[in-house]
Scaffold this active site. Structure first.
Site, PDB file in Angstrom:
ATOM      1  N   CYS A 148       0.839  -1.197   0.000  1.00 47.14           N
ATOM      2  CA  CYS A 148       0.000   0.000   0.000  1.00 47.14           C
ATOM      3  C   CYS A 148       0.876   1.250   0.000  1.00 47.14           C
ATOM      4  O   CYS A 148       2.102   1.169   0.040  1.00 47.14           O
ATOM      5  CB  CYS A 148      -0.924   0.009   1.221  1.00 47.14           C
ATOM      6  SG  CYS A 148      -0.024   0.085   2.779  1.00 47.14           S
ATOM      7  N   CYS A 206       3.673   1.723   2.496  1.00 50.26           N
ATOM      8  CA  CYS A 206       4.950   1.055   2.235  1.00 50.26           C
ATOM      9  C   CYS A 206       5.891   1.961   1.440  1.00 50.26           C
ATOM     10  O   CYS A 206       7.063   2.140   1.804  1.00 50.26           O
ATOM     11  CB  CYS A 206       4.731  -0.252   1.448  1.00 50.26           C
ATOM     12  SG  CYS A 206       3.705  -1.454   2.293  1.00 50.26           S
ATOM     13  N   CYS A 252      41.585 -21.883 -19.166  1.00 47.48           N
ATOM     14  CA  CYS A 252      42.039 -22.384 -17.872  1.00 47.48           C
ATOM     15  C   CYS A 252      41.350 -21.612 -16.754  1.00 47.48           C
ATOM     16  O   CYS A 252      40.554 -20.712 -17.002  1.00 47.48           O
ATOM     17  CB  CYS A 252      43.551 -22.255 -17.743  1.00 47.48           C
ATOM     18  SG  CYS A 252      44.118 -20.544 -17.681  1.00 47.48           S
ATOM     19  N   CYS A 259      41.229 -17.820 -16.636  1.00 45.41           N
ATOM     20  CA  CYS A 259      40.238 -17.147 -17.493  1.00 45.41           C
ATOM     21  C   CYS A 259      38.926 -16.950 -16.738  1.00 45.41           C
ATOM     22  O   CYS A 259      38.376 -15.840 -16.700  1.00 45.41           O
ATOM     23  CB  CYS A 259      39.972 -17.966 -18.751  1.00 45.41           C
ATOM     24  SG  CYS A 259      41.411 -18.253 -19.778  1.00 45.41           S
ATOM     25  N   ASP A 303       9.922 -34.423   9.586  1.00 39.29           N
ATOM     26  CA  ASP A 303       8.509 -34.136   9.803  1.00 39.29           C
ATOM     27  C   ASP A 303       7.759 -35.465   9.752  1.00 39.29           C
ATOM     28  O   ASP A 303       8.172 -36.393   9.053  1.00 39.29           O
ATOM     29  CB  ASP A 303       8.007 -33.192   8.706  1.00 39.29           C
ATOM     30  CG  ASP A 303       6.525 -32.951   8.819  1.00 39.29           C
ATOM     31  OD1 ASP A 303       6.079 -32.517   9.888  1.00 39.29           O
ATOM     32  OD2 ASP A 303       5.809 -33.222   7.832  1.00 39.29           O
ATOM     33  N   ASP A 351       7.569 -31.905   3.912  1.00 35.66           N
ATOM     34  CA  ASP A 351       6.851 -31.878   2.638  1.00 35.66           C
ATOM     35  C   ASP A 351       5.725 -30.860   2.580  1.00 35.66           C
ATOM     36  O   ASP A 351       5.104 -30.679   1.549  1.00 35.66           O
ATOM     37  CB  ASP A 351       6.280 -33.275   2.334  1.00 35.66           C
ATOM     38  CG  ASP A 351       5.082 -33.594   3.219  1.00 35.66           C
ATOM     39  OD1 ASP A 351       5.061 -33.124   4.372  1.00 35.66           O
ATOM     40  OD2 ASP A 351       4.175 -34.303   2.745  1.00 35.66           O
ATOM     41  N   ASP A 358       6.225 -26.590   6.696  1.00 34.37           N
ATOM     42  CA  ASP A 358       7.616 -26.995   6.917  1.00 34.37           C
ATOM     43  C   ASP A 358       8.606 -25.995   6.318  1.00 34.37           C
ATOM     44  O   ASP A 358       9.805 -26.061   6.619  1.00 34.37           O
ATOM     45  CB  ASP A 358       7.888 -28.370   6.277  1.00 34.37           C
ATOM     46  CG  ASP A 358       7.081 -29.474   6.928  1.00 34.37           C
ATOM     47  OD1 ASP A 358       6.878 -29.396   8.150  1.00 34.37           O
ATOM     48  OD2 ASP A 358       6.651 -30.395   6.226  1.00 34.37           O
TER      49      ASP A 358
END
Length: 795
Positions: free
Chosen positions: A14, A17, A81, A84, A495, A690, A694
């Site tokens: 808004c 901010c 090499c 570089c 978990d 998962d 988490d």
């Protein structure tokens, strides 16, 4: 001096901010900021003597907003090499708002930059200006074709160089300290004949070395090209001056080293050719994944199924997939059932049964039944495309251990040149006074024995092979730093739901008091939408129970359901429901409590007021969970279970899985705090989960590991993804990390040992230049070959 930048701001919701950001920035003396909320941009003028772009960004981030970065993937040609790649990184990272990582092995650069501060064009121009060629990264197919053309060109150049160098190589026989008995035609020893063969090798075939050396020296840096150009030029021009002396003095016996310069260039080209071949094998995992994609799909269009190119498939299309065919895109089965081989994604060879509404993954193989699939994800949104992207990003990243090699490479070439000069002076003035040919020969050996390439290749080649090997076994590392850290893990937090357990309830115990009750129970529960009801219905259907027809159905919130079938009343639910309908359960109370003490949810069933069945339902542990946890414990890794369940249920399940440490009754927002507690005890923590809840814990842990069947948020927050939801991939990830780090340390040790031993031996005059060149050429090949051994390890 005033400077102006435009930044893309994230996190504004808004006007308050944008006002907040302006207020914070404009408080600083020397900064004038205007923030545009609709465009989400900040235009900032500042005095660059007082502030840097990064300081301004830090101020914005400190008050809770973000500055959007752009990401640029480039293909870079012309690198020979480690010096570089280090040079390009150094130049790019000097640009305001730019953070670059250059990978010598993949010949790519990943550049993060602030769009308002830098541009793509500026970055590419900077690279081109220091003597390399940068272009936007192409797809794998285009890159593969380009590599093949480059390889063929190297092969042609190498064959021409061998053809021109062979006569000169033969003349080396004349320089042997013993009689070889082989004929030596006078023509071969003619300086002008040797000049004729050596010149095209030196200046046509060897032109890339001169170009590379010039560009590097012009930008005040040095790489392998400088060493090769210096060494071979010294041999060539000294031989040329000796040849010219014969014009003025025909009786003069010249000291010729044309064979040294030509053979050196040929040997280096030979090493580079083999190195390119070997490096191609390090990206085999990406190529293999890319080749899995089908070219056509059978799509329902205008009342019939027709073959169309894969690019024309859109989300929502209905596709026909016959037995033996690959599934073209990610989707959901809308008709039919089958078994699908998902081994290319999950690493598991056993086909997975799929039925109506089950999700399928693009490029997996339909084994035994025709199915119709609704496309849900196509193109770059498919699982396969995201896996390829993760592996590419990981292979292009740098592990922290590479900093050592990068630091050494930055000083390597100037130090070697200084050693070569000191060697020449020592031999010419002190050890063999006046022996110019001998001093030059030894200095050349010093120049060509040194090889920064092996150091530059030591880490990235192992990272590439390691991440590729992981992808083949269902373990996706998001970057080299995670591959390096994983083997240090000494505590794993798992978990419970969906990680240790299957994530959905199943029937574990059933006691039929009325032998004819099951068809009524299944019919009643089929009308319910409760997850526990679904578990009972699935059980009945697996047993091929014929369901009764339901006449009426009523859900009693918090208690259960009431249904009628065949003019009989069926009750299904809790002890309270039974009590309300005067069903006597006293004889079965002990049985119910015993099941509940095991952490199971118990449902009671009655027909016409009499107890008919007791069914226990629980979220059961995955088949591989117990074995996986034992493997971790065998490696002295502590295993913790994290769950919101009550302590009784959590402890019972932990006991089944073999877990000694349990965090129970943990709220979602407290999971990250539990990880922090372990870290404060000095543990290196891996969090495996998962779910969306988490994600904070995954981000907090030293290594966040997402189960691949989980949510996109969890996968995004994690550092490693275990594809397909297989928990037994976790020990594989740890083992692969350990083996890869061991391989990297071997590479770095031998690269450093080679140079540490080779340079003094050459400086002592114990190496012929051509032998030094051969050793240098194959030091890089040996590093890549060692990295390729990772492809054969058993996980």
């Amino acid at each position: 001096m005033k400077k102006q930048i435009t930044l893309d701001i994230t996190g504004m919701t808004c006007a308050a901010c944008s006002t907040r950001i302006e207020k914070v920035l404009n408080k600083q003396d020397g900064i004038d900021a205007t923030v545009n909320l609709p465009l989400e941009k900040a235009t900032i003028s500042f005095e660059d003597e007082k502030f840097s772009e990064q300081e301004i960004i830090n101020k914005i981030e400190k008050i809770g907003y973000g500055v959007k970065e752009e990401k640029l993937e480039l293909t870079i040609t012309g690198m020979t090499c480690a010096a570089c790649s280090a040079r390009i990184e150094k130049v790019l990272n000097k640009i305001s708002g730019v953070e670059a990582t250059v990978n010598l092995t993949t010949e790519t650069a990943t550049v993060k930059y602030l769009s308002g501060v830098s541009t793509q064009e500026e970055i590419i121009t900077k690279i081109n200006n220091i003597g390399y060629q940068a272009e936007l990264k192409t797809d794998n197919k285009g890159k593969s074709q380009k590599k093949e053309v480059e390889l063929q060109e190297k092969k042609r150049t190498l064959l021409l160089s061998i053809f021109l160098s062979l006569p000169l190589l033969y003349t080396m026989i004349a320089h042997m300290p013993f009689d070889t008995g082989l004929p030596m035609p006078a023509l071969l020893m003619n300086p002008w004949f040797q000049l004729l063969f050596a010149t095209p090798v030196q200046f046509y075939i060897g032109a890339p070395f001169y170009r590379g050396a010039y560009k590097n020296l012009r930008s005040k840096s040095a790489n392998m090209d400088v060493l090769v150009a210096l060494g071979t030029s010294a041999a060539y021009f000294y031989s040329l001056s000796e040849s010219i002396r014969t014009i003025f003095d025909p009786s003069y016996m010249p000291h010729l080293y044309f064979e040294t310069s030509a053979v050196l260039i040929t040997l280096i080209l030979l090493g580079k050719y083999f190195e390119t071949l070997a490096k191609g094998r390090t990206t085999a995992a990406i190529s293999k994944l890319a080749e899995l994609q089908v070219k056509e799909a059978t799509v329902f269009r205008e009342n019939s199924f027709v073959k169309v190119p894969l690019e024309e498939v859109k989300a929502g299309d209905r596709l026909l997939v016959k037995p033996g065919e690959k599934i073209p895109v990610d989707g959901m089965i809308v008709k039919g059932r089958t078994a699908i081989d998902e081994s290319m994604i999950t690493g598991e060879s056993i086909p997975v049964d799929k039925k109506l509404n089950d999700h399928v993954i693009g490029s997996t193989i339909n084994k035994n039944g025709s199915i119709e699939v609704k496309a849900t994800k196509v193109g770059k949104d498919t699982v396969l495309a995201s896996i390829i992207k993760i592996v590419e990003d990981a292979q292009g990243s740098k592990a922290p251990i590479q900093r050592l090699a990068d630091t050494i490479s930055g000083y390597f070439v100037p130090v070697v040149v200084a050693i070569a000069i000191a060697t020449f002076i020592t031999w010419f003035f002190f050890l063999t006074p006046g022996d110019l040919p001998g001093a030059i020969k030894i200095a050349i050996a010093v120049l060509v024995i040194a090889c920064p390439c092996a150091l530059g290749l030591a880490t990235p080649t192992s990272i590439m092979v390691g991440t590729g090997k992981g992808a083949e076994h269902g373990v996706l590392f998001k970057g080299g730093e995670y591959l390096e850290t994983t083997h240090k893990v000494n505590a794993v937090v798992l978990d419970k739901t969906g990680t240790i357990t299957k994530g959905k309830p199943e029937v574990t115990d059933i006691e039929l008091i009325n032998e004819k009750a099951l068809p009524y129970i299944i019919a009643a529960e089929a009308s319910s939408e409760h997850p526990l009801a679904e578990a009972i219905v699935n059980y009945g259907r697996k047993q091929n129970v014929e369901e009764k027809e339901i006449e009426s159905f009523e859900a009693v919130p918090g208690h259960g359901i009431i249904a009628r079938a065949d003019e009989q009343t069926i009750l299904a639910g809790t002890r309270k429901l039974m009590a309300e309908h005067s069903v006597d359960i006293s004889f079965y109370t002990q049985k119910v409590e015993a099941l509940e003490n095991e952490g199971k949810t118990v449902m009671l069933f009655a027909i016409d007021g009499k107890m008919a069945a007791i069914i226990a339902v629980a979220d059961t542990i995955k088949d591989e969970a117990k074995q996986t946890i034992q493997k971790l414990k065998d490696e002295n890794i502590e295993v913790y279970m994290l769950t919101g369940d009550n302590k009784r249920t959590a402890n019972e399940l932990a006991k089944q899985a073999g877990i000694d440490h349990v965090f129970a009754e943990v709220l979602p927002d407290e999971k990250a705090k539990k990880v922090e507690e372990l870290q404060k005890q000095g543990k290196i923590v891996a969090m495996v989960g998962d779910g969306v809840n988490d994600a904070p814990a995954l981000a907090t842990a030293d290594i966040g590991i997402a189960i691949g069947t989980g949510t996109d948020v969890a996968i995004e927050a994690a550092d490693i993804t275990l594809v397909g939801g297989k928990l037994d991939h976790l020990p594989k990830a740890i083992k692969l990390s350990r083996l890869t780090m061991k391989n990297i340390k071997q590479n770095l040790f031998w690269a450093l040992a080679y140079n540490s031993a080779g340079i003094p031996i050459a400086a002592a005059g114990l190496l012929e230049p051509w032998i030094a060149g051969l050793a240098m050429a194959f030091s890089s090949v040996s590093v890549v070959a060692n990295a390729l051994r990772l492809k054969r390890v058993q996980l």
